[in-house]
Design a protein around this motif. Structure first.
Motif, PDB file in Angstrom:
ATOM      1  N   MET A   1      -6.010  21.250  24.782  1.00 41.91           N
ATOM      2  CA  MET A   1      -5.237  20.970  23.582  1.00 41.91           C
ATOM      3  C   MET A   1      -5.188  19.475  23.319  1.00 41.91           C
ATOM      4  SD  MET A   1      -4.234  23.816  22.228  1.00 41.91           S
ATOM      5  CE  MET A   1      -3.483  22.913  20.919  1.00 41.91           C
ATOM      6  N   TYR A   3      -2.830  16.931  20.938  1.00 42.49           N
ATOM      7  CA  TYR A   3      -1.667  16.790  20.078  1.00 42.49           C
ATOM      8  C   TYR A   3      -1.740  15.424  19.414  1.00 42.49           C
ATOM      9  CZ  TYR A   3      -0.177  20.726  22.847  1.00 42.49           C
ATOM     10  OH  TYR A   3      -0.118  21.945  23.470  1.00 42.49           O
ATOM     11  N   VAL A   5       0.456  12.966  17.313  1.00 44.96           N
ATOM     12  CA  VAL A   5       1.819  12.654  16.892  1.00 44.96           C
ATOM     13  C   VAL A   5       1.709  11.750  15.668  1.00 44.96           C
ATOM     14  CG1 VAL A   5       4.038  11.672  17.572  1.00 44.96           C
ATOM     15  CG2 VAL A   5       2.622  12.868  19.271  1.00 44.96           C
ATOM     16  N   SER A  74      -7.499  17.568  27.703  1.00 48.92           N
ATOM     17  CA  SER A  74      -6.353  17.573  26.803  1.00 48.92           C
ATOM     18  C   SER A  74      -5.833  16.158  26.643  1.00 48.92           C
ATOM     19  CB  SER A  74      -5.241  18.457  27.362  1.00 48.92           C
ATOM     20  OG  SER A  74      -5.662  19.798  27.402  1.00 48.92           O
ATOM     21  N   VAL A  76      -2.881  13.431  24.157  1.00 51.73           N
ATOM     22  CA  VAL A  76      -1.938  13.141  23.095  1.00 51.73           C
ATOM     23  C   VAL A  76      -2.394  11.831  22.466  1.00 51.73           C
ATOM     24  CG1 VAL A  76       0.464  12.578  22.527  1.00 51.73           C
ATOM     25  CG2 VAL A  76      -0.030  14.285  24.301  1.00 51.73           C
ATOM     26  N   LEU A 112      -6.463  21.384  18.083  1.00 47.22           N
ATOM     27  CA  LEU A 112      -5.659  20.235  17.701  1.00 47.22           C
ATOM     28  C   LEU A 112      -4.399  20.692  16.961  1.00 47.22           C
ATOM     29  CD1 LEU A 112      -6.996  16.961  16.236  1.00 47.22           C
ATOM     30  CD2 LEU A 112      -5.116  18.105  15.104  1.00 47.22           C
ATOM     31  N   VAL A 113      -3.267  20.097  17.340  1.00 47.84           N
ATOM     32  CA  VAL A 113      -1.988  20.372  16.686  1.00 47.84           C
ATOM     33  C   VAL A 113      -1.384  19.035  16.278  1.00 47.84           C
ATOM     34  CG1 VAL A 113       0.370  21.246  17.003  1.00 47.84           C
ATOM     35  CG2 VAL A 113      -1.561  22.471  18.028  1.00 47.84           C
ATOM     36  N   VAL A 115       1.921  16.827  15.202  1.00 51.63           N
ATOM     37  CA  VAL A 115       3.361  16.791  15.461  1.00 51.63           C
ATOM     38  C   VAL A 115       3.937  15.718  14.547  1.00 51.63           C
ATOM     39  CG1 VAL A 115       5.162  16.320  17.162  1.00 51.63           C
ATOM     40  CG2 VAL A 115       3.031  17.452  17.884  1.00 51.63           C
ATOM     41  N   CYS A 157       0.835  22.375  12.424  1.00 57.58           N
ATOM     42  CA  CYS A 157       1.756  21.252  12.587  1.00 57.58           C
ATOM     43  C   CYS A 157       3.156  21.745  12.930  1.00 57.58           C
ATOM     44  CB  CYS A 157       1.806  20.434  11.294  1.00 57.58           C
ATOM     45  SG  CYS A 157       2.879  18.976  11.375  1.00 57.58           S
ATOM     46  N   ILE A 173       9.473  19.566  20.684  1.00 62.01           N
ATOM     47  CA  ILE A 173       8.039  19.693  20.359  1.00 62.01           C
ATOM     48  C   ILE A 173       7.400  20.778  21.211  1.00 62.01           C
ATOM     49  CG2 ILE A 173       5.811  18.512  20.510  1.00 62.01           C
ATOM     50  CD1 ILE A 173       7.446  15.885  19.805  1.00 62.01           C
ATOM     51  N   ILE A 177       5.728  24.120  19.754  1.00 65.70           N
ATOM     52  CA  ILE A 177       4.297  24.367  19.949  1.00 65.70           C
ATOM     53  C   ILE A 177       4.070  25.779  20.484  1.00 65.70           C
ATOM     54  CG2 ILE A 177       2.311  23.729  21.390  1.00 65.70           C
ATOM     55  CD1 ILE A 177       3.220  20.778  20.995  1.00 65.70           C
TER      56      ILE A 177
END
Length: 181
Positions: A1, A3, A5, A74, A76, A112-113, A115, A157, A173, A177
């Protein structure tokens, strides 16, 4: 993953991003690391960046994240990603052209997410005024708020309000998620 931000200046992207990466035991990179010296100079002088200034920066972030994804790692990453166009570039390496029918674009980075950190202008201004040695002046907050396009339902998102502590935001968060999967 992966993320990403996102949010305007002063929303706490770096602080929350680092804490999220630490809690999830992931790699962390701040978008500021990808800016050119010219971009940083413009912003430090209170000059908002143009899309042309941003495109190489967004592509550099995309390429970093694509590398993580391809290697099965993964991470961030922080990035203002204020416009949908910018988020498209982060996900696809290019902008998707709006069409009458939803585009059948297969994302280059599927895991991909986004935030979104959002909050009241007063909180954001206060945080920006407390920062020391940052190239982004609080005078650019107005242009960032005007540019912000809140992610739509089509974008993966989660959103949290920055009025809470960074640790509380990280917990929120992670909880949000989980609802995506």
């Amino acid at each position: 993953m992966i993320y990403v931000v996102i949010g305007v200046c002063g929303s706490g992207k770096t602080t929350v991003g680092k804490k999220l990466a630490e809690k999830l035991k992931m790699l962390f990179r701040d978008a500021d690391e990808f800016h050119s010296k010219e971009n940083k100079k413009k912003m430090s002088e209170g000059i908002p960046l143009t899309d042309q200034d941003r495109f190489p920066w967004l592509l550099a972030i995309h390429n970093y994240m694509k590398g993580l994804s391809n290697e099965g790692k993964s991470g961030v990453v922080t990035c203002s990603a204020l416009k949908k166009l910018y988020r498209d570039i982060l996900v696809n390496g290019q902008a998707t052209v709006p069409q009458k029918e939803p585009p059948q674009v297969v994302p280059m980075i599927k895991d991909l997410v986004f935030v979104l950190l959002h909050g009241d202008r007063e909180i954001l201004e206060e945080r920006m005024n407390q920062r020391v040695s940052h190239f982004m002046p609080s005078s650019l907050l107005t242009s960032q708020l005007a540019t912000l396009e809140v992610p739509t339902e089509e974008e993966k998102c989660v959103q949290v309000d920055v009025k809470n502590s960074p640790d509380s935001l990280v917990d929120q968060i992670i909880d949000k998620i989980k609802t995506l999967y």
